[in-house]
Design an enzyme around this catalytic site. Structure first.
Site, PDB file in Angstrom:
ATOM      1  N   VAL A  11       0.834  -1.209   0.000  1.00 22.16           N
ATOM      2  CA  VAL A  11       0.000   0.000   0.000  1.00 22.16           C
ATOM      3  C   VAL A  11       0.864   1.253   0.000  1.00 22.16           C
ATOM      4  O   VAL A  11       0.607   2.206  -0.742  1.00 22.16           O
ATOM      5  CB  VAL A  11      -0.965   0.000   1.203  1.00 22.16           C
ATOM      6  CG1 VAL A  11      -1.717   1.329   1.304  1.00 22.16           C
ATOM      7  CG2 VAL A  11      -1.956  -1.158   1.091  1.00 22.16           C
ATOM      8  N   THR A 121      -5.335  -0.641   6.962  1.00 21.86           N
ATOM      9  CA  THR A 121      -6.653  -1.153   7.346  1.00 21.86           C
ATOM     10  C   THR A 121      -6.647  -1.397   8.842  1.00 21.86           C
ATOM     11  O   THR A 121      -5.912  -2.254   9.342  1.00 21.86           O
ATOM     12  CB  THR A 121      -6.961  -2.460   6.594  1.00 21.86           C
ATOM     13  OG1 THR A 121      -6.934  -2.204   5.185  1.00 21.86           O
ATOM     14  CG2 THR A 121      -8.326  -3.007   6.984  1.00 21.86           C
ATOM     15  N   PHE A 155      -8.550   1.018  -1.307  1.00 23.06           N
ATOM     16  CA  PHE A 155      -9.379   0.014  -1.970  1.00 23.06           C
ATOM     17  C   PHE A 155      -8.659  -0.454  -3.228  1.00 23.06           C
ATOM     18  O   PHE A 155      -9.174  -0.364  -4.341  1.00 23.06           O
ATOM     19  CB  PHE A 155     -10.760   0.585  -2.306  1.00 23.06           C
ATOM     20  CG  PHE A 155     -11.567   0.943  -1.092  1.00 23.06           C
ATOM     21  CD1 PHE A 155     -12.306  -0.012  -0.411  1.00 23.06           C
ATOM     22  CD2 PHE A 155     -11.576   2.246  -0.606  1.00 23.06           C
ATOM     23  CE1 PHE A 155     -13.037   0.316   0.724  1.00 23.06           C
ATOM     24  CE2 PHE A 155     -12.318   2.589   0.523  1.00 23.06           C
ATOM     25  CZ  PHE A 155     -13.044   1.623   1.187  1.00 23.06           C
ATOM     26  N   LYS A 210     -13.996   0.002   5.223  1.00 29.51           N
ATOM     27  CA  LYS A 210     -13.060  -0.906   4.554  1.00 29.51           C
ATOM     28  C   LYS A 210     -13.354  -2.350   4.932  1.00 29.51           C
ATOM     29  O   LYS A 210     -13.400  -3.249   4.079  1.00 29.51           O
ATOM     30  CB  LYS A 210     -11.624  -0.537   4.931  1.00 29.51           C
ATOM     31  CG  LYS A 210     -10.549  -1.505   4.408  1.00 29.51           C
ATOM     32  CD  LYS A 210     -10.597  -1.612   2.890  1.00 29.51           C
ATOM     33  CE  LYS A 210      -9.619  -2.655   2.357  1.00 29.51           C
ATOM     34  NZ  LYS A 210      -8.221  -2.298   2.517  1.00 29.51           N
ATOM     35  N   PHE A 255     -17.887 -10.687  -8.621  1.00 29.29           N
ATOM     36  CA  PHE A 255     -17.647 -11.530  -7.445  1.00 29.29           C
ATOM     37  C   PHE A 255     -18.688 -12.639  -7.283  1.00 29.29           C
ATOM     38  O   PHE A 255     -18.958 -13.084  -6.170  1.00 29.29           O
ATOM     39  CB  PHE A 255     -17.561 -10.682  -6.164  1.00 29.29           C
ATOM     40  CG  PHE A 255     -16.308  -9.867  -6.077  1.00 29.29           C
ATOM     41  CD1 PHE A 255     -15.178 -10.355  -5.434  1.00 29.29           C
ATOM     42  CD2 PHE A 255     -16.241  -8.617  -6.671  1.00 29.29           C
ATOM     43  CE1 PHE A 255     -14.013  -9.614  -5.380  1.00 29.29           C
ATOM     44  CE2 PHE A 255     -15.074  -7.871  -6.621  1.00 29.29           C
ATOM     45  CZ  PHE A 255     -13.962  -8.368  -5.976  1.00 29.29           C
ATOM     46  N   ILE A 256     -19.267 -13.109  -8.387  1.00 27.73           N
ATOM     47  CA  ILE A 256     -20.139 -14.282  -8.303  1.00 27.73           C
ATOM     48  C   ILE A 256     -19.625 -15.369  -9.256  1.00 27.73           C
ATOM     49  O   ILE A 256     -20.409 -16.080  -9.885  1.00 27.73           O
ATOM     50  CB  ILE A 256     -21.622 -13.949  -8.580  1.00 27.73           C
ATOM     51  CG1 ILE A 256     -21.804 -13.313  -9.958  1.00 27.73           C
ATOM     52  CG2 ILE A 256     -22.181 -13.046  -7.494  1.00 27.73           C
ATOM     53  CD1 ILE A 256     -23.277 -13.253 -10.387  1.00 27.73           C
ATOM     54  N   TYR A 257     -18.322 -15.492  -9.349  1.00 31.00           N
ATOM     55  CA  TYR A 257     -17.701 -16.559 -10.132  1.00 31.00           C
ATOM     56  C   TYR A 257     -17.280 -17.669  -9.177  1.00 31.00           C
ATOM     57  O   TYR A 257     -16.475 -17.459  -8.278  1.00 31.00           O
ATOM     58  CB  TYR A 257     -16.487 -16.029 -10.895  1.00 31.00           C
ATOM     59  CG  TYR A 257     -16.839 -15.107 -12.039  1.00 31.00           C
ATOM     60  CD1 TYR A 257     -16.971 -15.605 -13.333  1.00 31.00           C
ATOM     61  CD2 TYR A 257     -17.069 -13.755 -11.816  1.00 31.00           C
ATOM     62  CE1 TYR A 257     -17.307 -14.754 -14.384  1.00 31.00           C
ATOM     63  CE2 TYR A 257     -17.412 -12.901 -12.850  1.00 31.00           C
ATOM     64  CZ  TYR A 257     -17.529 -13.409 -14.136  1.00 31.00           C
ATOM     65  OH  TYR A 257     -17.866 -12.577 -15.178  1.00 31.00           O
ATOM     66  N   CYS A 266      -5.968  -9.400   2.057  1.00 32.81           N
ATOM     67  CA  CYS A 266      -7.077  -8.585   2.572  1.00 32.81           C
ATOM     68  C   CYS A 266      -8.274  -9.404   3.043  1.00 32.81           C
ATOM     69  O   CYS A 266      -8.619  -9.358   4.226  1.00 32.81           O
ATOM     70  CB  CYS A 266      -7.533  -7.596   1.496  1.00 32.81           C
ATOM     71  SG  CYS A 266      -6.301  -6.331   1.117  1.00 32.81           S
TER      72      CYS A 266
END
Length: 453
Positions: A11, A121, A155, A210, A255-257, A266
């Site tokens: 980061v 974070t 992010f 976050k 994010f639906i795979y 993370c």
């Protein structure tokens, strides 16, 4: 602006380099003098597309510099970003020792008021703790003024972090001080010229945002993976289901795979930390626990499928493994599903021939003994690792693996079997070429006959 970024990890490096790219004068402070020396020569210790060339350009321009001395880094800084690590503690909570150590040192070194920003974070309430420590140090030394501490969570997606920073879909600023908010608004203005998506809120809300974002994305992944498990039992193709539900705008396609589990620095860490936060507040985080448990199970599915295919006899089998990093575009192996599979295969006595465009060196450092014995072979070539293999397993969907020459692979393998851990291949095409295909939450199709290889 004059900016100091404390921490030259993932980061910190991206933050420092991108701020310098926009014309700011940035000093990045890092305790490790060897790392500082390498960075000062333009050597980037992480794999992140576009970062090294940008860093070298800003070093040459004089906009970016590195130092092992905090005092020199903060001397002229208007804004100080804390971007040190917050790893999981033994109980899963975020370890704030590095953040608080920086706060203590700032209390000892600062000579005037400035804005300090948590980029790391951190749990809710951390900014308050950091401010208390810094201001207590200033008071002990009779330094006039007080430091304001804001929260500005990152992010960034590994593999596209530079693009994410330079063209953010949102910038969250948690600051209870108007002057601090205005400083950060000015700093980020060049990044938001085409769309003003700077969101100002309370410090605690920014800190929590976050964790909530990462926990929600992890939940979407674990949900579709659980649906894939049910689909597999019912003879339903999860890919068809994914398209069916993804067309609903309330759900969306991201994010639906279905796959073999999430990893990285993370999602696993932040889900654990949020679970511990909830427990500390006396709340039972049932959904988060289910997300974590589902992901742990998902990482074992490829090994279970291999063991089932070979009737429990994996000793002596040759398995080609494509992809080792936890996702494409990075060399990061933290919590990578590949390591769960690799460990299980080695323990079962299989020979593994693996290929990854960026993470081979990291795996070699961890599994030197297996490499020396010949049980693990690492290669730069995806075709070389298929030679004589009894099965090919895709774990990480790098672009190099998306459209390979399967006819060539069919001729190289001893047994033409493909285990698709990311559901990226056309099952019908592979069956036509003579493969047995198995995906995640998809019916197994085709047959397997030994080839001349």
């Amino acid at each position: 602006m004059q900016i100091c970024v404390i921490g030259a990890g993932y980061v910190g490096l991206v933050t420092a380099t991108c701020f310098a790219e926009m014309g700011n004068q940035v000093v990045c402070v890092e305790r490790d003098p060897q790392r500082v020396a390498r960075l000062a020569q333009g050597e980037v210790p992480i794999y992140e597309p576009g970062l090294e060339s940008m860093l070298r350009a800003q070093l040459a321009s004089g906009q970016l510099s590195f130092s092992a001395q905090l005092k020199s880094g903060i001397r002229r800084a208007e804004i100080i970003f804390i971007a040190v690590g917050t790893p999981s503690g033994e109980d899963g909570s975020a370890d704030l020792s590095h953040v608080l150590a920086v706060a203590d040192e700032l209390g000892e070194r600062l000579e005037r008021s400035c804005l300090v920003v948590d980029k790391s974070t951190v749990p809710v309430g951390t900014a308050e703790r950091v401010a208390q420590r810094i201001n207590a140090g200033l008071a002990r030394r009779d330094v006039r003024g007080r430091v304001t501490v804001a929260s500005n969570p990152e992010f960034l997606k590994e593999g596209s972090a530079v693009e994410d920073f330079m063209r953010p879909d949102r910038v969250i600023v948690g600051c209870d001080d108007e002057r601090g908010r205005e400083l950060l608004r000015r700093l980020y203005a060049p990044f938001l010229r085409n769309h003003d998506r700077l969101l100002c809120m309370g410090v605690r809300a920014a800190e929590f945002s976050k964790y909530a974002a990462n926990a929600f994305l992890a939940t979407k992944i674990s949900f579709i993976n659980e649906m894939a498990g049910i689909c597999a039992r019912l003879g339903v193709d999860i890919e068809e289901v994914r398209r069916g539900i993804g067309s609903d705008r309330r759900i969306g396609t991201h994010f639906i795979y279905a796959g073999c589990g999430y990893g990285g620095s993370c999602f696993p860490k932040d889900v654990k930390a949020l679970i511990r936060t909830a427990e500390h507040e006396g709340i039972e985080p049932g959904i988060l626990r289910a997300v974590e448990a589902r992901n742990a199970l998902q990482k074992t599915l490829l090994f279970q499928a291999l063991r089932e295919h070979f009737n429990g006899h994996l000793h002596g089998r040759v398995v080609a493994l494509w992809g080792l990093a936890f996702k494409p575009g990075t060399d990061d192996l933290r919590e990578a599903p590949s390591l769960v599979l690799l460990e299980a295969l080695l323990n079962a006595g299989a020979k593994v021939q693996a290929c990854d465009p960026a993470a081979n060196a990291g795996v070699a450092a961890r599994y030197g003994q297996a490499i020396e014995s010949g049980q693990l072979v690492l290669s730069e070539s995806p075709y070389a690792v298929c030679q004589g293999a009894d099965a090919l397993v895709l774990v990480t969907e790098w672009k190099q693996f998306r459209q390979p020459d399967f006819a060539r692979i069919r001729g190289a393998m001893r047994m033409p079997v493909v285990f698709d851990g990311r559901n990226i291949y056309d099952a019908d095409q592979l069956v036509e070429l003579g493969f047995l295909y198995r995906g995640i939450g998809r019916p197994a199709v085709g047959s397997c006959k030994a080839s001349a290889a």
